[in-house]
Design a protein around this motif. Sequence first.
Motif, PDB file in Angstrom:
ATOM      1  N   SER A  44      41.817  43.960   9.981  1.00 10.34           N
ATOM      2  CA  SER A  44      41.712  45.428   9.916  1.00 10.34           C
ATOM      3  C   SER A  44      41.310  45.872   8.516  1.00 10.34           C
ATOM      4  N   HIS A  72      48.280  49.800   8.373  1.00 10.40           N
ATOM      5  CA  HIS A  72      48.084  48.368   8.146  1.00 10.40           C
ATOM      6  C   HIS A  72      46.692  48.056   7.616  1.00 10.40           C
ATOM      7  N   GLY A 113      53.770  52.851  10.280  1.00 14.78           N
ATOM      8  CA  GLY A 113      54.025  51.512  10.830  1.00 14.78           C
ATOM      9  C   GLY A 113      53.899  51.502  12.347  1.00 14.78           C
ATOM     10  N   SER A 115      52.060  53.053  15.699  1.00 13.51           N
ATOM     11  CA  SER A 115      50.739  53.588  15.985  1.00 13.51           C
ATOM     12  C   SER A 115      50.786  54.996  16.588  1.00 13.51           C
ATOM     13  N   GLY A 143      42.352  54.128  14.367  1.00 17.07           N
ATOM     14  CA  GLY A 143      41.557  53.127  15.074  1.00 17.07           C
ATOM     15  C   GLY A 143      41.282  53.516  16.518  1.00 17.07           C
ATOM     16  N   ASP A 144      40.307  52.837  17.117  1.00 21.45           N
ATOM     17  CA  ASP A 144      39.932  53.173  18.503  1.00 21.45           C
ATOM     18  C   ASP A 144      41.041  52.837  19.493  1.00 21.45           C
ATOM     19  N   ALA A 145      41.983  51.962  19.118  1.00 20.35           N
ATOM     20  CA  ALA A 145      43.111  51.698  20.016  1.00 20.35           C
ATOM     21  C   ALA A 145      44.213  52.729  19.801  1.00 20.35           C
ATOM     22  N   SER A 146      44.480  53.040  18.555  1.00 23.02           N
ATOM     23  CA  SER A 146      45.567  53.982  18.274  1.00 23.02           C
ATOM     24  C   SER A 146      45.245  55.386  18.779  1.00 23.02           C
ATOM     25  N   ASN A 174      36.307  49.645  16.094  1.00 25.68           N
ATOM     26  CA  ASN A 174      35.871  48.245  15.990  1.00 25.68           C
ATOM     27  C   ASN A 174      36.011  47.537  17.337  1.00 25.68           C
ATOM     28  N   MET A 176      38.415  46.915  18.943  1.00 28.91           N
ATOM     29  CA  MET A 176      39.579  46.042  19.032  1.00 28.91           C
ATOM     30  C   MET A 176      40.853  46.814  18.750  1.00 28.91           C
ATOM     31  N   LYS A 275      35.703  44.435  12.726  1.00 28.10           N
ATOM     32  CA  LYS A 275      37.002  43.908  12.317  1.00 28.10           C
ATOM     33  C   LYS A 275      36.783  42.519  11.715  1.00 28.10           C
ATOM     34  N   GLU A 354      53.672  52.505  25.034  1.00 30.22           N
ATOM     35  CA  GLU A 354      55.009  52.051  25.448  1.00 30.22           C
ATOM     36  C   GLU A 354      55.635  53.009  26.459  1.00 30.22           C
ATOM     37  N   PHE A 379      59.188  49.027  18.870  1.00 28.42           N
ATOM     38  CA  PHE A 379      58.296  49.887  19.652  1.00 28.42           C
ATOM     39  C   PHE A 379      58.967  50.387  20.937  1.00 28.42           C
TER      40      PHE A 379
HETATM   41  C1  LIG Z   1      53.822  52.158  18.792  1.00 25.56           C
HETATM   42  C2  LIG Z   1      53.187  50.865  18.346  1.00 25.56           C
HETATM   43  N1  LIG Z   1      52.917  49.908  19.248  1.00 25.56           N
HETATM   44  C3  LIG Z   1      52.330  48.749  18.856  1.00 25.56           C
HETATM   45  C4  LIG Z   1      52.016  48.547  17.547  1.00 25.56           C
HETATM   46  C5  LIG Z   1      51.434  47.204  17.095  1.00 25.56           C
HETATM   47  N2  LIG Z   1      50.083  47.362  16.537  1.00 25.56           N
HETATM   48  C6  LIG Z   1      49.844  47.402  15.219  1.00 25.56           C
HETATM   49  S1  LIG Z   1      48.243  47.589  14.842  1.00 25.56           S
HETATM   50  C7  LIG Z   1      47.811  47.576  16.479  1.00 25.56           C
HETATM   51  C8  LIG Z   1      46.366  47.688  16.878  1.00 25.56           C
HETATM   52  C9  LIG Z   1      45.748  48.885  16.278  1.00 25.56           C
HETATM   53  O1  LIG Z   1      44.408  48.930  16.675  1.00 25.56           O
HETATM   54  P1  LIG Z   1      43.471  50.057  16.127  1.00 25.56           P
HETATM   55  O2  LIG Z   1      44.176  51.356  16.107  1.00 25.56           O
HETATM   56  O3  LIG Z   1      42.193  50.021  16.872  1.00 25.56           O
HETATM   57  O4  LIG Z   1      43.251  49.635  14.614  1.00 25.56           O
HETATM   58  P2  LIG Z   1      42.519  48.336  14.039  1.00 25.56           P
HETATM   59  O5  LIG Z   1      43.618  47.396  13.659  1.00 25.56           O
HETATM   60  O6  LIG Z   1      41.632  47.776  15.079  1.00 25.56           O
HETATM   61  O7  LIG Z   1      41.791  48.809  12.860  1.00 25.56           O
HETATM   62  C10 LIG Z   1      48.933  47.440  17.289  1.00 25.56           C
HETATM   63  C11 LIG Z   1      48.923  47.369  18.758  1.00 25.56           C
HETATM   64  C12 LIG Z   1      52.327  49.565  16.633  1.00 25.56           C
HETATM   65  N3  LIG Z   1      52.082  49.456  15.326  1.00 25.56           N
HETATM   66  N4  LIG Z   1      52.889  50.714  17.058  1.00 25.56           N
END
Ligand SMILES: Cc1ncc(C[n+]2csc(CCOP(=O)(O)OP(=O)(O)O)c2C)c(N)n1
Length: 608
Positions: A44, A72, A113, A115, A143-146, A174, A176, A275, A354, A379
């Motif tokens: 990341s 992170h 910490g 997401s 991020g695209d996942a958050s 990314n 991911m 990434k 979650e 989490f």
């Molecule tokens: C509520 C919660 N669930 C799970 C996580 C674990 N976690 C940390 S980073 C991450 C992926 C984040 O992906 P993205 O937002 O796309 O950022 P990238 O790392 O790809 O830059 C996950 C699932 C977390 N931090 N918080």
Amino acid sequence: MNLFDIKDPSFLKKLSDKELKALASDIRSFLIENIPKTGGHLSSNLGTIELIIALHYVFDSPEDAFIFDVGHQAYTHKILTGRINEFSTLRHTDGLSGYINYQESPHDQWESGHSGTSLSALMGILYAKHIKKEAGEGIAIIGDASITNGMSFEALNLLGTDKNVKGIIILNDNEMSISRSVGSFSMALTRFRSMKLFIKMKRFWQIVLPKFILNFLGRVKRGLRGFFQRQNIFEDMGYMYVGPTDGHDIKGLIYNLQRMKKIKKSVVFHIITEKGKGHFEAEQDKIGTFHGVSKQGEPKKIGISWSELISLNMDALQEHVKTFVVMPAMAVGAHFMEFSKKYPDRYIDVGIAEEHAATMAASLAHQGIPVFLPLYATFAQRAFDQILNDIARSNHHVVIGIDRAGIVGEDGSTHQGLFDVSMFYLMPHVVITMPYNEKEVSELLYYGFMKQNNPFVMRYPRGVVASSPKVEDIKFEEIEPVWTVLEQGKEIVLISYGPSLDLLKAVKQDLKLDAMIVNARFIKPIDEDMMHQLARLGKPILVYEELANSGSLYPQILKFMAKNAYKNQMLEMSITEQVVEHGFYHDMLKKHQMDFDAVKNILKDYVI
Ligand SMILES: Cc1ncc(C[n+]2csc(CCOP(=O)(O)OP(=O)(O)O)c2C)c(N)n1
């Protein structure tokens, strides 16, 4: 330039495009060389170097506030704000945090910490500036996942049409999460990314064509984009949408960010990054192995992680009961990649969701499907209401695996698994357990699925177990929901659960203490028959729990003792009202008076 001379980001403003690129390259080399030395989030951070340089170039932190989702991916931010000299202590006890940290720098404006908090935090900062009439922009980097997290949508829903404030949302795409991003939002972003082709074309034509032709092509591009991208969810929600743009092109980023400073409307700036950029294996990694790397040169651990053991047991259990697994984004850490391949129709990765995972698990259980819900302890807190209301209140038979229970070490205060027992204790119907060893994993898991109809929690820590069983060798034996006496003794009773019992055994041996050691593997409900027997011995009772003590086992035992008018001396070891920071596991145990010496110190008075 020498990165170690950087004190604050002001120097950036004077750098040329070429110098900025060289800086990015130096930072990338530094991170590739140094993250493996301490362990940390590799991929990341390699993806956000150019973005963070451009942000500090265009904006004036801390007046302009950067809010990093999760936090992170901000190592470059740490470097540009003068913290490179502490990088050798990254994630170490008393060292630099792996996340954003208020104590470290005035440039760290939002600690999380977890997401999905950045957009709500952005709105808070924007409203605070508005009320206090303070200058400065608010910029969230997510991020695209958050951004697919429920909390993110709650904030997105508001900011787009809010006329009081303007925020900048940088969508760092990314493709991911830790592993691949999932779901229809991710698919929608893929559609936007189809415009990536134009980015590549643009870079080529920029070199070979004169400016007036480029301007003309720009208009054609926008026209084509309009044709291909008739719908854009962000624009529909009231945002200005800019992108997708190459997130590694510093010049382009600066140009766009400067434009965004001028506009009055909230904006989503969609950038495409890679990434792990610059690190061959991390670039290729589509599983998530390089998301976080552990410290290089660490002695190879014997055995496997508790998570892996649980996943092997879940695999073996399929012989007896066909279960469904609802996984919120942690397939790699929870070691469920193999399971997901082997049982694709009985497994779903729901992304960083979650709350959704818990309610979906409740609904599956209501339909009679045996369901396993693995959640990291920290989490699981996100899904408090869903677990309480949808699983516990309605007494749905969901088996919840609580991973990373207890002190987690280097990730630090936002990731500690200290509150799950208190959280589950107050929920009706929930049975809480923790296995002491590999054998008890199989026994408790079998018990949870085959002998229970209640919500059933099995918690397990982050560390490793000694042996690594083959799936076909795992046997499931039936047990009664009772505590067991691990070791006999007459002078004092020591009660705990999980691997902490080994610590008690070691102290007992060291002191040659005549102590009885009791394995309270069923944390809730407590084994009242056994408690009567223990209390009647009339000896002191020590309860050791590696977690926050309010609402945990000790208060339940105290209640039992009071109700039955037992007068034994009661002793407790647990973490009271304290935040456990990042650092090595054993250092944290020591700091919070929970380690071998601390236990010994208390128990030495009971040696006869
Ligand atoms: C509520 C919660 N669930 C799970 C996580 C674990 N976690 C940390 S980073 C991450 C992926 C984040 O992906 P993205 O937002 O796309 O950022 P990238 O790392 O790809 O830059 C996950 C699932 C977390 N931090 N918080």
